[in-house]
Enzyme design. Structure first.
Site, mmCIF file in Angstrom:
data_model
loop_
_atom_site.group_PDB
_atom_site.id
_atom_site.type_symbol
_atom_site.label_atom_id
_atom_site.label_comp_id
_atom_site.label_asym_id
_atom_site.label_seq_id
_atom_site.Cartn_x
_atom_site.Cartn_y
_atom_site.Cartn_z
ATOM 1 C CE1 TYR A 142 -4.129 1.923 1.110
ATOM 2 C CE2 TYR A 142 -2.474 3.256 2.204
ATOM 3 C CZ TYR A 142 -3.763 3.095 1.741
ATOM 4 O OH TYR A 142 -4.682 4.099 1.914
ATOM 5 C CE LYS A 146 -3.561 4.634 -1.563
ATOM 6 N NZ LYS A 146 -4.652 5.000 -2.506
#
Length: 250
Positions: A142, A146
């Site tokens: 993740y 991002k």
């Protein structure tokens, strides 16, 4: 406003707040989401944003039926597993990258290319949990996804700026969404730990993210492109005070 805007992940959380605010301000909002339809929007398409063919078909359908898209908000995403690398299943890592990064790129490419051909438009990506994209944390799929979205924002801003298309990102801090509340209820997250390092000593509300995104999409931000705007209640400026005993006062 009257502009036609696509919001991915508009069924819940930050995406829902963005979709509702844009609709209230007069935009025709089309939601891309896998959740069941909700009334009141100009359109609602069940789209897996990581599926190239599905994204292209959805964009074509929207423009054929409703006219040219003027704005895009990427809010679709999946949360990251907080596992050590040796425990993080590659299937989970692949899914986080597929939705959070690939999905953002595919929707930007499909909508942005059309806007660039017309010489106008604006795109804004939300990157939930700004600390994950700009600092270190136990989110090994993740977090890199991002961070890559923030980089992608700058590259697309440079690519399409000469043709009148602006591309920006809003990076929320720890935001009081349904997903975060579930984490708190499950004991995985502690609200005090999340909010204490923030300069404003609180969590962020979804409506605050929506307001920032609407600003970046709108005419008031006509001279802004390629930026990543943290909307994090001052988490990024406050967390670096922790080695010195934390923020003073309050």
């Amino acid at each position: 406003m009257g502009d036609l805007v696509i919001v991915t992940g508009g069924a819940s959380g930050i995406g829902a707040a963005v979709a509702a605010l844009l609709r209230a301000r007069g935009c025709r909002v089309v939601v891309f989401d896998l959740a069941p339809d909700q009334p009141g929007f100009a359109g609602w398409l069940r789209v897996d944003v990581s599926d190239e063919a599905a994204v292209e078909a959805a964009l074509a359908k929207v423009e054929d039926g409703l006219g040219p898209v003027c704005g895009l908000v990427n809010a679709a995403g999946v949360l990251g597993k907080m596992h050590a690398p040796q425990r993080l299943q590659m299937s989970d890592w692949d899914r986080e990258i597929a939705v959070d990064l690939r999905g953002t790129y595919l929707t930007c490419r499909a909508a942005g290319a059309r806007m660039a051909a017309r010489g106008a438009g604006s795109s804004s990506s939300t990157s939930p949990r700004s600390p994950a994209g700009m600092t270190s944390g136990p989110l090994h799929g993740y977090g890199p996804a991002k961070a890559a979205v923030i980089s992608l924002t700058t590259t697309l801003a440079g690519e399409w700026g000469p043709r009148g298309v602006r591309v920006n990102a809003a990076s929320p801090g720890f935001t009081r969404t349904e997903a975060l509340e579930k984490g708190i209820e499950a004991g995985v997250l502690d609200p005090g730990t999340l909010s204490r390092p923030s300069a404003l000593r609180r969590l962020v509300e979804p409506g605050e993210i929506a307001a920032a995104v609407a600003f970046l999409l709108g005419p008031e931000a006509s001279g802004i492109t390629g930026v990543n705007l943290p909307v994090d209640a001052g988490y990024l400026v406050g967390v670096t005070w922790q080695p010195y005993g934390g923020l003073r006062g309050g």
